[in-house]
Design a protein around this motif. Structure first.
Motif, short mmCIF file in Angstrom:
data_model
loop_
_atom_site.label_atom_id
_atom_site.label_comp_id
_atom_site.label_asym_id
_atom_site.label_seq_id
_atom_site.Cartn_x
_atom_site.Cartn_y
_atom_site.Cartn_z
N ALA A 250 -15.16 -4.17 -5.63
CA ALA A 250 -14.41 -4.71 -6.76
C ALA A 250 -13.11 -5.34 -6.27
CB ALA A 250 -14.12 -3.60 -7.77
N GLU A 251 -12.63 -6.30 -7.04
CA GLU A 251 -11.37 -6.95 -6.69
C GLU A 251 -10.24 -5.93 -6.75
OE1 GLU A 251 -8.90 -11.03 -7.80
OE2 GLU A 251 -10.18 -10.08 -9.30
N THR A 252 -9.36 -5.98 -5.78
CA THR A 252 -8.25 -5.02 -5.73
C THR A 252 -7.29 -5.24 -6.89
OG1 THR A 252 -7.01 -6.52 -4.29
CG2 THR A 252 -8.37 -4.83 -3.23
N PRO A 253 -6.60 -4.20 -7.37
CA PRO A 253 -5.63 -4.38 -8.45
C PRO A 253 -4.52 -5.32 -8.02
CG PRO A 253 -6.13 -2.05 -8.10
CD PRO A 253 -6.73 -2.79 -6.96
N ALA A 254 -3.95 -6.02 -9.01
CA ALA A 254 -2.86 -6.95 -8.73
C ALA A 254 -1.62 -6.16 -8.34
CB ALA A 254 -2.58 -7.81 -9.96
N ARG A 255 -1.12 -6.43 -7.14
CA ARG A 255 0.06 -5.71 -6.64
C ARG A 255 0.98 -6.66 -5.89
NH1 ARG A 255 -3.56 -1.29 -5.14
NH2 ARG A 255 -3.21 0.49 -6.52
N VAL A 256 2.27 -6.38 -6.02
CA VAL A 256 3.31 -7.05 -5.23
C VAL A 256 4.00 -5.96 -4.43
CG1 VAL A 256 5.42 -8.39 -5.26
CG2 VAL A 256 3.62 -8.89 -6.92
N ILE A 257 3.93 -6.03 -3.10
CA ILE A 257 4.49 -5.02 -2.22
C ILE A 257 5.81 -5.55 -1.66
CG2 ILE A 257 4.06 -3.45 -0.30
CD1 ILE A 257 2.05 -3.23 -2.58
N VAL A 258 6.88 -4.78 -1.83
CA VAL A 258 8.20 -5.17 -1.35
C VAL A 258 8.68 -4.11 -0.37
CG1 VAL A 258 10.59 -5.68 -1.98
CG2 VAL A 258 8.73 -6.35 -3.51
N ASN A 259 8.99 -4.53 0.86
CA ASN A 259 9.58 -3.63 1.85
C ASN A 259 11.09 -3.79 1.77
OD1 ASN A 259 10.57 -2.40 4.26
ND2 ASN A 259 8.53 -2.57 5.15
N SER A 260 11.76 -2.77 1.23
CA SER A 260 13.20 -2.87 1.00
C SER A 260 14.01 -2.86 2.28
CB SER A 260 13.65 -1.70 0.11
OG SER A 260 13.33 -0.46 0.70
N ARG A 261 13.42 -2.42 3.40
CA ARG A 261 14.16 -2.35 4.66
C ARG A 261 14.10 -3.65 5.44
NH1 ARG A 261 11.56 2.36 3.85
NH2 ARG A 261 9.71 1.64 4.98
N THR A 262 12.95 -4.31 5.40
CA THR A 262 12.80 -5.55 6.18
C THR A 262 12.83 -6.81 5.33
OG1 THR A 262 10.37 -5.48 6.01
CG2 THR A 262 11.39 -4.29 7.85
N GLY A 263 12.75 -6.67 4.03
CA GLY A 263 12.74 -7.83 3.16
C GLY A 263 11.38 -8.51 3.07
N THR A 264 10.34 -7.86 3.57
CA THR A 264 9.00 -8.44 3.52
C THR A 264 8.42 -8.32 2.12
OG1 THR A 264 8.65 -7.81 5.83
CG2 THR A 264 6.69 -8.36 4.54
N VAL A 265 7.81 -9.39 1.63
CA VAL A 265 7.18 -9.41 0.32
C VAL A 265 5.73 -9.87 0.50
CG1 VAL A 265 7.23 -10.34 -2.02
CG2 VAL A 265 9.37 -9.94 -0.80
N VAL A 266 4.79 -9.08 0.00
CA VAL A 266 3.36 -9.40 0.08
C VAL A 266 2.80 -9.44 -1.33
CG1 VAL A 266 1.11 -8.69 0.97
CG2 VAL A 266 3.16 -8.33 2.35
N ILE A 267 2.12 -10.55 -1.66
CA ILE A 267 1.51 -10.73 -2.97
C ILE A 267 0.01 -10.91 -2.75
CG2 ILE A 267 1.51 -12.11 -5.08
CD1 ILE A 267 4.25 -13.17 -4.27
N ASN A 268 -0.81 -10.04 -3.37
CA ASN A 268 -2.26 -10.19 -3.16
C ASN A 268 -2.83 -11.24 -4.10
OD1 ASN A 268 -2.58 -8.96 -5.64
ND2 ASN A 268 -3.48 -7.09 -4.84
N SER A 269 -4.09 -11.60 -3.85
CA SER A 269 -4.69 -12.74 -4.55
C SER A 269 -4.99 -12.45 -6.01
CB SER A 269 -5.99 -13.13 -3.84
OG SER A 269 -6.90 -12.04 -3.82
N ALA A 270 -4.93 -11.18 -6.44
CA ALA A 270 -5.24 -10.85 -7.83
C ALA A 270 -4.05 -11.05 -8.76
CB ALA A 270 -5.72 -9.39 -7.92
N VAL A 271 -2.88 -11.36 -8.23
CA VAL A 271 -1.68 -11.51 -9.06
C VAL A 271 -1.79 -12.77 -9.91
CG1 VAL A 271 0.82 -11.85 -9.02
CG2 VAL A 271 -0.25 -10.23 -7.45
N ARG A 272 -1.49 -12.65 -11.19
CA ARG A 272 -1.46 -13.77 -12.11
C ARG A 272 -0.13 -13.77 -12.86
NH1 ARG A 272 -5.06 -14.60 -9.30
NH2 ARG A 272 -7.22 -15.19 -9.78
N VAL A 273 0.28 -14.95 -13.30
CA VAL A 273 1.55 -15.10 -14.01
C VAL A 273 1.30 -15.75 -15.35
CG1 VAL A 273 3.85 -16.12 -13.96
CG2 VAL A 273 2.84 -15.25 -11.86
#
Length: 367
Positions: A250-273
């Motif tokens: 199944a398609e993974t849940p829509a998630r936005v991962i933010v690493n507060s220490r390094t400033g890395t932001v990862v957005i998976n393909s399920a994210v919609r706006v």
């Protein structure tokens, strides 16, 4: 020729019929059988033969050295702490693979726990490795391979390359006890997903039952119960066949991962706006202080003074307003944010604002 083309067309149709579905993964990549896993082992030991880079009269190391000497028939004088620069107290860790049998060899990692500077050139004395139940499962001993280097000079200068206080011994431990896995027991065998998902669990069940009817049932969002014969040889063959079945997860849940220490932001393909407009600008206020010294005229009776001179500038970048259409995908989001020229910190602020506005259809996870 017609017969040849007909044969090729039939073969191609057969390949399409049996081809793996798009984005399919093997069952073995989605989870594992319960009990078929590695186990962690730890131990406390001593590394000897160091060229003066070991611990220096540590109490626990002194006690350990006395114990080792006693087992070898050598009794150290009471109240005398030996110079231990050539030895170091260490912790040993290892992973015991599933189905490991007595006599097999496993790798071990050796790490200092005191003030030793380097383990290069040392040898580990025979050390028991314990499992979580307190039982001995392996015995470790051997010469260390250390990839680090530590060199110091008399003037206090020091150069360190990699980590010289951690070493590894390939095949450094001998397995002494096997761990029961429940593989050869009768009854159902459990298979667990790496990540809980009811849809994926249902698809794995259906795929297994298509190949082996009536074998799999879903227990919960993680586990499946597999009815397999108690015979070990037959059970192993069926488990191997099950692991190679292709399943479309199944398609993974829509998630936005933010690493507060390094400033890395990862957005998976399920994210919609949802429909939203973004205006992101930067306001910079700069105050420059340029004090000047004022000298009085000769014989005027005045005093030297400092005259303050301030200059204030306000700069605001001209940024466009970006409009997201309904159901905008990841590529649209990235393109729009790149046009705004946002930095990682700005991106986090924008995503948080979209989440608060109810336009971001995703879970935000801060790690």
């Amino acid at each position: 020729m017609r017969k040849l083309f007909a044969t090729l067309a039939l073969a191609f149709s057969a390949l399409l019929a049996f081809a793996a579905p798009a984005n399919a993964e093997r069952v073995r990549d989605l989870g594992q059988f319960q009990g078929v896993r590695s186990n962690q082992l730890t131990g406390y030991g001593i590394v000897v033969g160091l060229p003066g880079t070991g611990d220096d009269n540590l109490a626990y190391l002194t006690q350990a050295m006395k114990g080792v000497s006693g087992r070898m028939g050598l009794t150290l004088p009471p109240g005398v702490a030996p110079g231990l620069k050539n030895a170091a107290a260490v912790m040993i860790t290892a992973d015991l693979p599933a189905f490991s049998k007595p006599g097999q060899r496993i790798d071990v990692t050796v790490s200092t726990i005191g003030k030793a500077k380097s383990l290069r050139g040392g040898a580990l004395i025979m050390t028991p490795l314990y499992g979580a139940d307190g039982q001995i499962y392996a015995m470790a001993q051997g010469n260390l391979a250390v990839g680090g280097l530590d060199v110091g000079g008399r003037d206090g200068s020091n150069v360190t390359i990699n980590i010289p206080t951690v070493g590894r011994i390939a095949d450094g431990a001998s397995v002494e006890r096997a761990v029961a896995t429940g593989f050869d027991n009768g009854g159902d065998l459990s298979w667990n997903l790496f990540t809980a998902d009811f849809m994926t669990a249902s698809r794995v069940r259906d795929a297994i039952n298509r190949k082996l009817p009536g074998t799999a049932t879903v227990t919960d969002g993680v586990s499946l119960a597999l009815r397999l014969p108690p015979n070990a040889d037959t059970r192993a063959s069926l488990m191997a066949a099950i692991e190679m079945i292709d399943v479309s997860p199944a398609e993974t849940p829509a998630r936005v991962i933010v690493n507060s220490r390094t400033g890395t932001v990862v957005i998976n393909s399920a994210v919609r706006v949802a429909p939203a407009a973004i205006s992101h600008g930067k306001l910079v206020v700069r105050v420059d202080e340029k004090p000047t010294v004022v000298q009085p005229a000769p014989f005027s009776g005045g005093r030297t003074a400092v005259e303050q001179s301030s200059r204030i500038r306000v700069e605001e970048e001209d940024r466009k307003v970006m409009m997201f259409q309904p159901g905008a995908s990841l590529s649209k989001i990235v393109d729009a944010l790149n046009m705004l020229g946002v930095t990682p910190s700005d991106l986090v602020a924008i995503l948080e604002a979209l989440k608060q506005a109810g336009a971001l259809k995703a879970e935000m996870v801060v790690i």
